[in-house]
Motif scaffolding. Structure first.
Motif, PDB file in Angstrom:
ATOM      1  N   LEU A   1      -6.266  -5.791  -2.716  1.00  0.00           N
ATOM      2  CA  LEU A   1      -6.971  -6.768  -1.893  1.00  0.00           C
ATOM      3  C   LEU A   1      -8.396  -6.305  -1.613  1.00  0.00           C
ATOM      4  O   LEU A   1      -8.635  -5.142  -1.287  1.00  0.00           O
TER       5      LEU A   1
ATOM      6  N   TYR B   1      -1.804 -10.140   7.695  1.00  0.00           N
ATOM      7  CA  TYR B   1      -0.873 -11.169   7.244  1.00  0.00           C
ATOM      8  C   TYR B   1       0.136 -10.474   6.347  1.00  0.00           C
ATOM      9  O   TYR B   1       0.031  -9.263   6.100  1.00  0.00           O
TER      10      TYR B   1
ATOM     11  N   ALA C   1       2.359 -10.296   2.629  1.00  0.00           N
ATOM     12  CA  ALA C   1       2.223 -10.692   1.228  1.00  0.00           C
ATOM     13  C   ALA C   1       3.080  -9.793   0.360  1.00  0.00           C
ATOM     14  O   ALA C   1       3.469  -8.687   0.760  1.00  0.00           O
TER      15      ALA C   1
ATOM     16  N   HIS D   1       2.840  -8.359  -3.640  1.00  0.00           N
ATOM     17  CA  HIS D   1       1.995  -8.252  -4.836  1.00  0.00           C
ATOM     18  C   HIS D   1       2.743  -7.482  -5.923  1.00  0.00           C
ATOM     19  O   HIS D   1       3.298  -6.417  -5.647  1.00  0.00           O
TER      20      HIS D   1
ATOM     21  N   GLY E   1      -6.583 -14.071   6.791  1.00  0.00           N
ATOM     22  CA  GLY E   1      -6.172 -14.100   5.401  1.00  0.00           C
ATOM     23  C   GLY E   1      -5.937 -15.495   4.867  1.00  0.00           C
ATOM     24  O   GLY E   1      -6.109 -16.477   5.573  1.00  0.00           O
ATOM     25  N   PRO E   2      -5.498 -15.550   3.595  1.00  0.00           N
ATOM     26  CA  PRO E   2      -5.271 -14.406   2.704  1.00  0.00           C
ATOM     27  C   PRO E   2      -6.559 -13.918   2.037  1.00  0.00           C
ATOM     28  O   PRO E   2      -7.486 -14.689   1.817  1.00  0.00           O
TER      29      PRO E   2
ATOM     30  N   ALA F   1      -0.166 -12.254  -6.722  1.00  0.00           N
ATOM     31  CA  ALA F   1       0.409 -12.553  -5.412  1.00  0.00           C
ATOM     32  C   ALA F   1       1.657 -13.397  -5.604  1.00  0.00           C
ATOM     33  O   ALA F   1       1.580 -14.572  -5.950  1.00  0.00           O
TER      34      ALA F   1
ATOM     35  N   ASN G   1       2.282 -15.199  -0.154  1.00  0.00           N
ATOM     36  CA  ASN G   1       1.350 -15.015   0.953  1.00  0.00           C
ATOM     37  C   ASN G   1       1.942 -15.709   2.173  1.00  0.00           C
ATOM     38  O   ASN G   1       2.383 -16.869   2.084  1.00  0.00           O
TER      39      ASN G   1
ATOM     40  N   LYS H   1      -3.597 -20.942   2.960  1.00  0.00           N
ATOM     41  CA  LYS H   1      -4.958 -20.757   2.506  1.00  0.00           C
ATOM     42  C   LYS H   1      -5.898 -21.621   3.335  1.00  0.00           C
ATOM     43  O   LYS H   1      -5.620 -22.785   3.638  1.00  0.00           O
TER      44      LYS H   1
END
Length: 530
Positions: A379, A430, A432, A434, A463-464, A475, A478, A482
């Protein structure tokens, strides 16, 4: 949030508190010290334990018990494998003095495997040896061994009391700690930002709907921390919360630090001349004071050769070994992060930590190796317009800057055939999931792996963030929408923690990401490679 049923752990610990509320420890400690049994005294005449108790760095046969009192006093610990404290063992700990702000820790040794250990802490007044505090109770679970296998559950999160969101009793305080306790983890890893030393708390914050968030405010939280007592006061503020104290008493802790234990985006050479909030302009001095407070207020085991060292390894039986990193103490200055070769300027692990980390990884015999990091790998975390705070530099090409140390480590893991490595982290506020794979990457000399992000515990939600493609991250999940407006309050519900549950029978790791209500918002099963 809906009430949950009474768990076995809660029932047991309630019973322990009830049976030990009297003078058991005071009399036994008095007998051990050769004094007469304690006379019942008014509360103000006895040592107090206002910040509760905690246990940390629990490994095979060992655990660190921590507490704090309010005056010069001797720490006393009793522990047993029974909630009735049958066959109790007693240990006399160190004196809690002004030099440590009356904090004290005691390392318990020769602990049996796969047991819940019940412990109680008391303090003996050093100016009146007949005066003892009321005992404080806790419990923790020791690691399994080959003869006593069982499933193991680890929880993690980050970011406590940040962005102005303090303890609001009307809302229920630091509620995620209560939610995590109901998950009954064996181990909890705080991945950093255990306090916000640079985060001033206001008495009232207006929310978007016009309602008011009301904070408890103390002197320490009404200003940025600069003195040693300021930093200590930030820890004492968080420990005003009953949910945190109860959680600390019943779950083994592993604490990391990040930037807000000192100051946002700190490194030792950072220039503070333009920050009018700080009269102390030496970041190196501030970080030294902050380090001392961090080590005083967390149940961290001290390294024999370096009492200030924070990075360490904690084995938790044959299924799990935890590698706790320190990405703050050895880094170069935040920069454009495009150095072409490894140097002190590009460092984030630092050469010594990285070498030690590799050696410990290579020697691990645990099924799963969990790397607990205070910052994510892929990130992009910016520090202003043209500097970067974490590993990623926003350049989609081959590794540069701090990415060079990551590339070296990932290559080492692949070449040494080190299996079942999972990264957990926080920092970005936040949750997530990955997945990193060389088929998507510009640097390809590594084996695929997962990185899971959780937090905040009680702070603003953001975020994200954008992923840097150098190591091929994708990702898979999340936890926030968004385009969400930044700095969402805890009352919006976007507070997260993660769990890793390892099956003793199958060795499968089940990863869960959970919200404030305890609901699992994402899950994946990872089979163990042999």
């Amino acid at each position: 949030m809906a009430r949950r049923g009474i768990t076995r752990r809660r029932l047991i610990e309630s019973a322990v508190k009830a049976c030990a509320a009297g003078s058991i420890l005071r009399h036994s400690a008095a007998a051990q010290s050769g004094t007469a049994p304690a006379i019942v005294k008014a509360d103000a005449a006895r040592p107090a334990i206002q910040q509760g108790v905690a246990v940390g760095d629990v490994t095979t046969g060992r655990a660190v018990v921590w507490s704090r009192t309010d005056r010069p006093a001797r720490m006393l610990v009793e522990y047993a494998t029974s909630e009735k404290f049958e066959n109790v063992l007693r240990r006399t700990g160190p004196a809690a003095l002004e030099s440590s702000d009356f904090t004290a820790r005691l390392v318990l040794t020769d602990l049996p495997a796969n047991q819940r250990i019940f412990y109680r802490v008391s303090f003996q007044d050093l100016t009146d040896l007949r005066a003892f505090s009321t005992p404080e109770l806790g419990s923790f679970r020791t690691p399994p061994d080959a003869q006593h296998p069982r499933d193991v559950t680890l929880a993690w999160s980050a970011d406590t009391v940040g962005q102005g969101w303090g303890i609001n009793p009307d809302w229920g305080g630091l509620r995620l700690y209560r939610t995590m306790r109901d998950a009954e983890p064996d181990v909890f890893i705080h991945c950093g930002d255990t306090i916000y030393a640079d985060g001033v708390i206001q008495p009232r914050v207006k929310l978007d709907d016009g309602s008011i968030w009301t904070n408890i405010v103390t002197e320490a939280k009404s200003k940025v921390a600069q003195t040693l007592d300021d930093y200590r006061g930030c820890y004492k503020y968080n420990l005003l919360d009953e949910h945190m104290r109860t959680f600390n008493a019943g779950v083994g802790q592993i604490a990391l630090w990040d930037d807000h234990e000192v100051r946002d985006n700190w490194y030792d050479t950072r220039d503070l001349s333009g920050d009018e909030r700080y009269q102390v302009k030496s970041m190196a001095l501030l970080s030294a004071r902050a380090r001392q407070a961090f080590l005083e207020f967390n149940p961290v085991g001290r390294h024999a050769d370096d009492a200030e060292r924070i990075h360490r390894t904690i084995g938790y039986g044959p299924l799990l070994e935890i590698f706790a990193l320190d990405l703050r103490s050895y880094r170069g200055a935040n920069s454009a992060n495009r150095q072409a070769s490894v140097s002190p300027e590009s460092a984030i692990f630092g050469a010594d930590q990285l070498a030690s980390f590799k050696a410990r990884l290579a020697s691990s015999r645990a099924t799963w190796k969990v790397i607990a990091s205070d910052m994510p790998i892929g990130l992009i975390v910016a520090d202003g317009a043209d500097r970067f705070e974490a590993f990623a530099n926003g350049d989609p090409g081959p590794p540069l800057g701090r990415e060079l140390e990551v590339a070296d480590l990932l290559r080492f893991i692949r070449d040494r055939r080190i299996r079942n490595v999972v990264w957990i982290t926080g920092d970005v506020h936040y949750c997530a999931a990955h997945h990193y794979h060389p088929s998507r990457a510009r640097f390809t000399e590594f084996s695929p792996f997962w990185e899971f992000v959780a937090g905040p515990l009680h702070a603003g939600t953001f975020g994200p963030n954008t992923l840097d493609p150098t190591f091929g991250p994708e990702a898979k999940f999340n936890g926030v929408p968004k385009g969400m407006k930044g700095n969402r309050p805890p009352s919006d519900g976007y507070q997260f923690f993660g769990t890793l549950k390892i099956s003793a029978r199958t060795r499968v790791m089940t990863v869960g990401l959970h919200n404030l209500a305890g609901e699992r918002v994402y899950s994946v099963e990872l089979p163990a490679a042999r």
